[in-house]
Design an enzyme around this catalytic site. Structure first.
Site, PDB file in Angstrom:
ATOM      1  N   HIS A 120     -16.343 -27.295  32.262  1.00  0.00           N
ATOM      2  CA  HIS A 120     -14.981 -27.528  32.357  1.00  0.00           C
ATOM      3  C   HIS A 120     -15.151 -29.219  32.722  1.00  0.00           C
ATOM      4  CE1 HIS A 120     -13.567 -23.550  31.703  1.00  0.00           C
ATOM      5  NE2 HIS A 120     -13.577 -23.223  32.938  1.00  0.00           N
ATOM      6  N   HIS A 194      -6.006 -23.199  32.246  1.00  0.00           N
ATOM      7  CA  HIS A 194      -6.913 -22.279  32.868  1.00  0.00           C
ATOM      8  C   HIS A 194      -6.045 -21.449  33.970  1.00  0.00           C
ATOM      9  CE1 HIS A 194     -10.443 -20.367  34.770  1.00  0.00           C
ATOM     10  NE2 HIS A 194     -11.275 -21.067  33.999  1.00  0.00           N
ATOM     11  N   GLU A 334      -8.048 -18.164  27.704  1.00  0.00           N
ATOM     12  CA  GLU A 334      -8.164 -19.590  27.529  1.00  0.00           C
ATOM     13  C   GLU A 334      -8.543 -19.684  26.271  1.00  0.00           C
ATOM     14  OE1 GLU A 334     -11.442 -20.774  30.079  1.00  0.00           O
ATOM     15  OE2 GLU A 334     -11.168 -18.781  31.112  1.00  0.00           O
TER      16      GLU A 334
END
Length: 377
Positions: A120, A194, A334
């Site tokens: 991420h 998220h 996601e």
């Protein structure tokens, strides 16, 4: 149907509201704001720290609203115990193998924060940045647009990237999230939201293993021991990853014969919706909580969708209602490019060039709650 959002029939027009208030102050004195959007059915609260969706109130089958997102009550918890709750993740959502990729013959090294890999965007990704409010709009479709400019070299990524996200209550039952980004140098980008969902309600104390999941994908991308895709597109048929028909999340999550579940400590895998992004929205997942009747339909333009069953929640985070979050207290859906695409020639491209625009549009639709249904249980 407009932009993939189903038309709502015989519903009175409700003028929505948008309110902007302080949420907290960073150690360097910068103010974090919260914007509340409401339309009479849904209420969403978005903070500028990480451009995060902090709360989302949704009615159950009896019309009683509850916040269905995991998150924190104050800014201090977001700073001290980051868990990606509702945040906008980037520059590259999901994992990059070894924290390395090549672009135009040049190698780039990124900070790692997930074993040997970068997850991420690294330890200081977009979820750890203060975004700026560009606009707040009321009316029938209340919205807020946030913007973040990531300088060249930040997090090891090339190019100055200008990212934006717009949260819109696009219909009485739909929250629309639209990401876009431009760059001044060739780079890679993969932005998504998220949010951690529990359709029974964040304060319910119930796990999500009885939630019934449908994912219209025939293939997924298996991973190695460090959660990096092997490069294979494997069929879901005959495996615990087959959610083409409604099935409870917990029905096969503890199948110790499936090495993929052992590697992910549950579900933490990318499903192949298609092999390239689309212009129009398409359904990527449907989840129902039989007890409350709440249903979530997720649509996106992205080619993949990561299903995550909250495997690493370990009771070290205390949420908005005072509950300690534990494994399987929530799930994440996601929509995004495939993990490690920059290092996987068969996965397409995550490249963004000057003059181009990255886009990922996501909708969370909560259709009218259903009657009790034990499908998949």
């Amino acid at each position: 149907m407009v932009d993939g959002t189903p038309a709502i029939q015989d519903v009175a027009v409700v003028v929505g509201e948008a309110a902007r208030t302080p949420f907290g102050t960073l150690p360097d004195g910068r103010v974090v704001e919260e914007v509340t959007l409401s339309n009479g059915t849904l209420t969403a609260r978005i903070i500028t720290w990480g451009a995060a969706l902090r709360c989302l109130d949704v009615p159950d089958r009896d019309g009683h609203p509850a916040d269905v997102l995991l998150g924190y009550a104050d800014l201090g918890a977001y700073l001290d115990h980051p868990q990606y709750f509702g945040v906008s993740v980037g520059r590259y959502a999901n994992r990059i193998r070894g924290g390395r990729f090549s672009l135009d013959g040049r190698d780039y090294t990124l900070p790692t924060n997930d074993g040997p890999n970068t997850l991420h965007g690294g330890p200081d990704g977009f979820d750890r940045r203060l975004w700026q409010v560009e606009s707040v709009e009321g009316g029938t479709t209340p919205s807020v647009t946030l913007r973040y400019v990531s300088p060249d070299g930040e997090g090891g990524f090339p190019g100055t990237l200008t990212a934006s996200v717009t949260y819109t209550l696009a219909a009485p039952d739909t929250l629309r999230i639209a990401y876009s980004a431009t760059t001044d140098r060739p780079t890679i980008v993969n932005l998504t939201n998220h949010s951690y969902f529990n359709l029974a309600g964040e304060a319910s104390g119930r796990p999500v293993l009885d939630h019934v999941v449908t994912i219209p994908a025939e293939r997924y991308t298996p991973v190695d021991a460090t959660q990096i895709p092997t490069g294979e597109f494997a069929p879901v048929a005959g495996t615990p990853f087959d959610f083409r028909q409604p099935r409870s999340l917990g029905a096969r999550i503890r199948d110790g014969r499936e090495v993929q579940l052992l590697r992910g400590h549950g579900y933490d895998h990318n499903y192949v919706i298609s092999e390239k992004p689309a212009e129009a929205l398409r359904l990527v997942a449907r989840v129902e909580d039989p007890a409350s009747g709440r249903v979530l339909e997720v649509a996106s333009t992205a080619p993949g969708v990561q299903l995550y069953s909250g495997n690493m929640l370990d009771a070290t985070s205390v949420g908005k209602s005072g509950l300690a979050y534990r494994q399987s207290d929530a799930f994440a859906i996601e929509p995004e490019l495939f993990p490690d695409t920059p290092n996987q020639p068969g996965f397409g491209s995550a490249r963004l060039d000057p003059g181009g625009t990255f886009r990922n549009v996501i909708t969370y639709r909560f259709p009218p709650p259903s009657s009790p249904d034990r499908t998949g249980r």
